[in-house]
Design an enzyme around this catalytic site. Sequence first.
Site, mmCIF file in Angstrom:
data_model
loop_
_atom_site.group_PDB
_atom_site.id
_atom_site.type_symbol
_atom_site.label_atom_id
_atom_site.label_comp_id
_atom_site.label_asym_id
_atom_site.label_seq_id
_atom_site.Cartn_x
_atom_site.Cartn_y
_atom_site.Cartn_z
ATOM 1 N N GLU A 66 103.577 70.414 79.434
ATOM 2 C CA GLU A 66 104.017 69.173 80.189
ATOM 3 C C GLU A 66 105.609 69.388 80.131
ATOM 4 O O GLU A 66 106.553 68.974 80.806
ATOM 5 C CB GLU A 66 104.406 67.379 78.139
ATOM 6 C CG GLU A 66 102.622 66.759 78.126
ATOM 7 C CD GLU A 66 102.035 67.707 77.859
ATOM 8 O OE1 GLU A 66 101.861 68.700 76.969
ATOM 9 O OE2 GLU A 66 100.923 65.911 77.178
ATOM 10 N N PHE A 74 97.269 58.737 64.872
ATOM 11 C CA PHE A 74 97.682 59.783 65.619
ATOM 12 C C PHE A 74 98.288 59.370 66.897
ATOM 13 O O PHE A 74 98.115 57.942 67.547
ATOM 14 C CB PHE A 74 95.177 59.530 66.030
ATOM 15 C CG PHE A 74 95.017 60.814 67.251
ATOM 16 C CD1 PHE A 74 95.518 62.235 66.919
ATOM 17 C CD2 PHE A 74 94.817 60.170 67.597
ATOM 18 C CE1 PHE A 74 95.003 63.394 66.975
ATOM 19 C CE2 PHE A 74 93.910 62.007 68.391
ATOM 20 C CZ PHE A 74 94.830 62.908 68.518
ATOM 21 N N GLN A 75 98.924 60.913 67.250
ATOM 22 C CA GLN A 75 99.361 61.053 68.422
ATOM 23 C C GLN A 75 100.536 60.083 68.668
ATOM 24 O O GLN A 75 101.031 59.473 69.491
ATOM 25 C CB GLN A 75 98.533 61.599 69.438
ATOM 26 C CG GLN A 75 97.646 62.211 69.772
ATOM 27 C CD GLN A 75 97.148 62.856 71.285
ATOM 28 O OE1 GLN A 75 96.836 61.744 71.917
ATOM 29 N NE2 GLN A 75 97.024 63.959 71.579
ATOM 30 N N LYS A 124 100.353 51.538 74.301
ATOM 31 C CA LYS A 124 98.657 51.027 75.115
ATOM 32 C C LYS A 124 98.245 50.164 75.342
ATOM 33 O O LYS A 124 98.109 49.490 76.191
ATOM 34 C CB LYS A 124 98.035 51.518 74.474
ATOM 35 C CG LYS A 124 96.163 52.283 74.756
ATOM 36 C CD LYS A 124 95.629 53.622 74.551
ATOM 37 C CE LYS A 124 94.099 53.417 75.352
ATOM 38 N NZ LYS A 124 93.519 53.927 74.998
ATOM 39 N N MET A 173 119.605 90.490 79.304
ATOM 40 C CA MET A 173 120.615 89.955 79.085
ATOM 41 C C MET A 173 121.589 89.714 77.587
ATOM 42 O O MET A 173 122.021 89.841 77.142
ATOM 43 C CB MET A 173 120.717 87.978 79.375
ATOM 44 C CG MET A 173 122.506 87.661 79.193
ATOM 45 S SD MET A 173 123.359 88.876 80.214
ATOM 46 C CE MET A 173 123.166 87.155 81.725
#
Lengths: 177, 606
Positions: B75, B137-138, B187, B505
Amino acid sequence: MTMHDTKIKLSDETERHTLTVLVDNEAGVLARVVGLFSGRGYNIESLTVAEVDPMARTSRITIVTSGTPDVIEQIEAQLRRLVPTHKVTNWTSADTGIEREMALVKVSGTGEKRVEALRMADAFRARPVDTTHSSFVFEITGSPHKIDSFVDLMRPLGLVDVSRTGVAAISRGPEAM
Amino acid sequence: MDKDDTLQQALAAQAAPDAMLGAMNGTMTGAQMVIQALRDQGVTHIFGYPGGAVLPIYDALFQVEGITHVLVRHEQGAVHAAEGYARSTGKPGVVLVTSGPGATNAVTGLTDALMDSIPLVVLTGQVPSHLIGTDAFQECDTVGITRPCTKHNWLVKHVGDLSRVLHEAFQIATTGRPGPVVVDIPKDVQFQTGSYIGPQAVHHRTYKPKTDPDLGAIVRAVEMMAAAKKPVFYTGGGIINSGPEASALLRELVDLTGFPVTSTLMGLGAFPAARPEWLGMLGMHGTWEANHAMHDCDLMICLGARFDDRVTGLVKKFSPDSKKIHLDIDASQINKIVRVDLPIVADATKALREMVRFWKAQKHKVDAPALKEWWQQIDHWRTKKSLGYRNSETIIKPQYAIDRLYALTKHRDVYVTTEVGQHQMWAAQRFHFQEPNRWMTSGGLGTMGYGLPAALGVQMAHPDALVIDIAGEASIQMCMQEMSTALQYDLPVKIFILNNEYMGMVRQWQELLHGKRYSHSYSEALPDFVKLADAFGCVGLRADKPSELDDKIQEMISVRRPVLFDCRVDPTENCYPMIPSGAAHNDMILSPDDGGEISDAGKMLV
């Protein structure tokens, strides 16, 4: 007592300011304001929030903060930038506001100290709202400075607990903020 | 809503033909509203990754045409790709991810977009309303986590609010100072049916950004410009974000005045690097002439920049004798770091248009003799040739690699993205841009791993252009899974790695500040990038010697497939010029021999 009384010089540069933010009362709006202060390292000395117009769904948040004039200017600008913000007013800079804080102060004791506590409360126009043989709960309203003084005086007289509301502020005269 | 209702609606939604979208008197499911809103907002591309909590939206997406979905591999890649898309087109980037890890993985990209003012609309699925707060969940507190890294965010609890919120999301992301927004959609809300309203019907109650300049301030600004003896334009990403017209107006204003121009990292391309008024980039790795002009000027005209610490160096010694004009669309940027004499809060295009108009209408003239003297001083600074380096016949110098890459691609329709580090600064110094929206780099947040997914977003928007991610071997490994996305969507991006086997760097700072103790900055156990490219189905190329560089670059350009180019460069080269931490603009070091004593206070800075 005017706003002017809270313009206390905390140090050479730091000033205490009272700000009011009128916001849309949407979910998470208080978290946005508080998160702005913690995320950018600004101080919150007190914070008061409640819905003030259920029809218009607006809430009024009053914050006492401290910082250098530059920081105060940034705080105002950052608050104005939040999407749900309607208006930001700095009462300390505008010098046109009235501010009040309410506190509930519990004192426990008997004998001379109990009498003295009641006498002091009377002088401060604090009102007993709960009384037992060994305790009082006083309700006091005034500037934060006045409440500080009252609490200090109660300390040797059996101070048990203090609950303060934080500052509420409004402008003098006929206009809204 | 109970489960049976939800299931019934889900089945009904599945059974309905895609013609259902936008029909049925505006009644549709939440998932269909999302797709309809995207269409009404003119969205043609979205970047995303499916999961349990966004399946209804993915199902609605499956049934429509006209929206291309790019399936990324992580993502973070989706958000950076959307940023690349947005920055190269001026349109908002749109992302669709699931709840929990889908949302948390998007956080780096959101913060990156917030720091660089990139318009993004990120849609996240959320667990069903009745499970919110149960550690489902999630599940994660998406609006809580993303509140400080978005311009605004919403949790939509009722389907009746959904279309309004979606249109507000686009308005807020793209207007005023642009930025990322998140719309979190449980949802069950995706399954519920409600009435859809179009974008025209949405008017925000509080959000009304000020974009028109105060004309009094414009009049004062042009008067100050006419009176200036040593002026400089200091321009930033605000010119790019305002749209191509702002760049055109900046050029016109320079035509009228002949003032020198420098730019931040974010603003490169707004003013053509080929023009004589161009001083190069300013700041920590800016040119000698740009930084000295900033330090010595008597009038600084800051247009859409924000006095970042990488630009100012030591604020106390920043341009001590100048009057400063600051144009910014965001009032909170005024006086944040540097106090200015004349603030102008407005959109850059509108303000520049008025500046040009008033300059002409009031027949202003510059102080020509003073300006001539100022240019003589600038030309003297230019003789330092601060971007110079000692080339080699045996080893590829990173500066040489960028110079050749530029020389061999500049006549093409080219877009450049970068990762973060030395390669980014060399690219900024040496790859010269003539047009806006051609340069995509993570400026504010400094996100390693930005360049490859951003390049995919750019290539998606500009299929026929040459899109190059100038990378380092350490940065590229942070999002390199997206090579697989490049293959899937036939995106022929060129990943040009300046491989010096160090986080360059970091190593440079350890050399300057930490007694050459190279703690964990060596890139050990590197993959064989050529074989890796092969494994991803891309083309792998390697160059070890300066003599083979041009041919290999030509090969990279001519092959119409994604290329991973392992350019092996001098591992010891450092990026100069440099303003050491805690130093002023006129206190630059040009090479390692310059000494460059860094104060204890400077060592504390980043």
